[in-house]
Structure formats: C-alpha cells, structure tokens
Design a protein around this motif. Structure first.
Motif, mmCIF file in Angstrom:
data_model
loop_
_atom_site.group_PDB
_atom_site.id
_atom_site.type_symbol
_atom_site.label_atom_id
_atom_site.label_comp_id
_atom_site.label_asym_id
_atom_site.label_seq_id
_atom_site.Cartn_x
_atom_site.Cartn_y
_atom_site.Cartn_z
ATOM 1 N N UNK A 85 0.831 -1.199 0.000
ATOM 2 C CA UNK A 85 0.000 0.000 0.000
ATOM 3 C C UNK A 85 0.870 1.256 0.000
ATOM 4 N N UNK A 86 1.899 1.272 0.829
ATOM 5 C CA UNK A 86 2.819 2.426 0.854
ATOM 6 C C UNK A 86 3.538 2.576 -0.483
ATOM 7 N N UNK A 87 3.930 1.468 -1.096
ATOM 8 C CA UNK A 87 4.576 1.528 -2.413
ATOM 9 C C UNK A 87 3.642 2.151 -3.444
ATOM 10 N N UNK A 88 2.367 1.759 -3.431
ATOM 11 C CA UNK A 88 1.390 2.316 -4.375
ATOM 12 C C UNK A 88 1.199 3.813 -4.145
ATOM 13 N N UNK A 89 1.141 4.217 -2.885
ATOM 14 C CA UNK A 89 0.996 5.641 -2.569
ATOM 15 C C UNK A 89 2.226 6.404 -3.047
ATOM 16 N N UNK A 90 3.405 5.855 -2.799
ATOM 17 C CA UNK A 90 4.662 6.484 -3.223
ATOM 18 C C UNK A 90 4.720 6.611 -4.753
ATOM 19 N N UNK A 91 4.356 5.526 -5.461
ATOM 20 C CA UNK A 91 4.372 5.538 -6.937
ATOM 21 C C UNK A 91 3.399 6.564 -7.506
ATOM 22 N N UNK A 92 2.326 6.842 -6.781
ATOM 23 C CA UNK A 92 1.336 7.824 -7.220
ATOM 24 C C UNK A 92 1.754 9.253 -6.891
ATOM 25 N N UNK A 93 2.917 9.408 -6.267
ATOM 26 C CA UNK A 93 3.396 10.743 -5.922
ATOM 27 C C UNK A 93 3.113 11.144 -4.495
ATOM 28 N N UNK A 94 2.557 10.218 -3.714
ATOM 29 C CA UNK A 94 2.266 10.506 -2.315
ATOM 30 C C UNK A 94 3.514 10.446 -1.457
ATOM 31 N N UNK A 95 3.436 11.036 -0.305
ATOM 32 C CA UNK A 95 4.571 11.101 0.609
ATOM 33 C C UNK A 95 4.280 10.252 1.845
ATOM 34 N N UNK A 96 5.124 9.280 2.104
ATOM 35 C CA UNK A 96 5.020 8.483 3.315
ATOM 36 C C UNK A 96 5.815 9.228 4.384
ATOM 37 N N UNK A 97 5.129 9.709 5.409
ATOM 38 C CA UNK A 97 5.801 10.508 6.435
ATOM 39 C C UNK A 97 6.280 9.659 7.609
ATOM 40 N N UNK A 98 5.807 8.409 7.670
ATOM 41 C CA UNK A 98 6.311 7.441 8.647
ATOM 42 C C UNK A 98 6.284 6.093 7.956
ATOM 43 N N UNK A 99 7.460 5.525 7.730
ATOM 44 C CA UNK A 99 7.568 4.246 7.028
ATOM 45 C C UNK A 99 6.903 3.133 7.838
ATOM 46 N N UNK A 100 6.421 2.081 7.165
ATOM 47 C CA UNK A 100 5.758 0.989 7.874
ATOM 48 C C UNK A 100 6.659 0.348 8.925
ATOM 49 N N UNK A 101 6.064 0.019 10.047
ATOM 50 C CA UNK A 101 6.783 -0.641 11.122
ATOM 51 C C UNK A 101 5.925 -0.656 12.367
ATOM 52 N N UNK A 102 6.385 -1.355 13.398
ATOM 53 C CA UNK A 102 5.595 -1.466 14.626
ATOM 54 C C UNK A 102 5.383 -0.109 15.300
ATOM 55 N N UNK A 103 4.192 0.071 15.856
ATOM 56 C CA UNK A 103 3.893 1.269 16.617
ATOM 57 C C UNK A 103 4.760 1.238 17.884
ATOM 58 N N UNK A 104 5.169 2.394 18.346
ATOM 59 C CA UNK A 104 5.992 2.454 19.544
ATOM 60 C C UNK A 104 5.285 1.775 20.709
ATOM 61 N N UNK A 105 5.959 0.851 21.342
ATOM 62 C CA UNK A 105 5.409 0.159 22.492
ATOM 63 C C UNK A 105 4.434 -0.953 22.153
ATOM 64 N N UNK A 112 2.303 6.172 8.038
ATOM 65 C CA UNK A 112 1.559 7.422 7.936
ATOM 66 C C UNK A 112 1.890 8.047 6.600
ATOM 67 N N UNK A 113 0.831 8.471 5.887
ATOM 68 C CA UNK A 113 1.069 9.135 4.606
ATOM 69 C C UNK A 113 0.361 10.473 4.590
ATOM 70 N N UNK A 114 0.886 11.361 3.793
ATOM 71 C CA UNK A 114 0.284 12.661 3.550
ATOM 72 C C UNK A 114 -0.733 12.460 2.436
ATOM 73 N N UNK A 115 -1.982 12.800 2.658
ATOM 74 C CA UNK A 115 -3.014 12.558 1.655
ATOM 75 C C UNK A 115 -2.988 13.575 0.514
ATOM 76 N N UNK A 116 -2.067 14.508 0.554
ATOM 77 C CA UNK A 116 -1.963 15.512 -0.512
ATOM 78 C C UNK A 116 -1.102 14.969 -1.640
ATOM 79 N N UNK A 117 -1.698 14.088 -2.465
ATOM 80 C CA UNK A 117 -0.973 13.498 -3.588
ATOM 81 C C UNK A 117 -1.021 14.489 -4.744
ATOM 82 N N UNK A 118 0.138 14.808 -5.325
ATOM 83 C CA UNK A 118 0.137 15.733 -6.446
ATOM 84 C C UNK A 118 -0.564 15.142 -7.660
#
Length: 123
Positions: A85-105, A112-118
C-alpha cells in the motif's frame, strides 16, 4: 448510535477523490453541489454508508488549501499489505511521512502518509 463519517476539507476535490478511489481503493458513494452556499460534498468509502463509516470530502469553492491544525490526528485505514500500500501511494506521488513498522510500544504495524498526492500525468 453509530459512527457515520469523518469530514475533511480539501482544496482540490478531483485530486482528493482520485487519491481515495484510485490509490486507496475506496468508492465514490455520492457527490452533491450546493450552489447557494458554494460547496461540494463527496462521500467515499469501502462500503455503503448504511454499512460502515465513510469519509466526507468538503470542497468550499474558491478555497485551494487549508492550514492543518494541531488538534486533528489522523484517519486510520486497515490494509492487507501495508508495504504494498505504501509503495502504491509512493508511486502515485504521495509522501510516506512514517515508514511501515511497529507502533511504539506495540506490535501493530503502522505507516503514515500525507493525503496531498500531487496531480499525476498518467495512472
């Protein structure tokens, strides 16, 4: 009672609908123009509003951007494969502001992605 929708104000309705439908796989459920008060509402979601909560995109005519206040947190979506999903968002020009991984704790994997896709040249 039940949760109905989350409303987000957007500066470019077409681009926002494209993001939620073509990138995140939601459906455009309904769209309505209000000529008198100069706004358009678009409702997107994975299922009909009678079945689950949806997102209401509100476009106030002539307003092309908003400042993000510090009270708003996020809209959470579940995905079978967060990495794809993050790869698809990135390929569409979206910005992943927090890469996939376990939540703290914890062990739940989030991103987390920025929904402002150009705007894109081609899909």
């Amino acid at each position: 009672m039940r949760f109905l929708h989350t409303m987000l104000r957007v500066g470019n309705l077409d681009r926002s609908i494209e993001f939620y439908t073509e990138i995140l796989g939601m459906k455009l459920l309904r769209k309505h123009d209000n000529e008198q008060y100069q706004y358009t509402l678009a409702f997107v979601g994975y299922a009909d509003e009678s079945e689950q909560a949806v997102i209401e995109l509100t476009y106030n005519w002539g307003t092309d951007q908003y400042d993000l206040g510090n009270a708003f947190g996020h809209v959470a979506l579940g995905a079978d494969d967060i990495y794809a999903t993050c790869d698809a968002i990135r390929k569409a020009g979206g910005k992943i502001t927090r890469e996939p991984g376990p939540v703290l704790g914890g062990t739940t994997e989030i991103a987390i992605c920025d929904s402002h896709v150009p705007a894109r040249q081609a899909l």
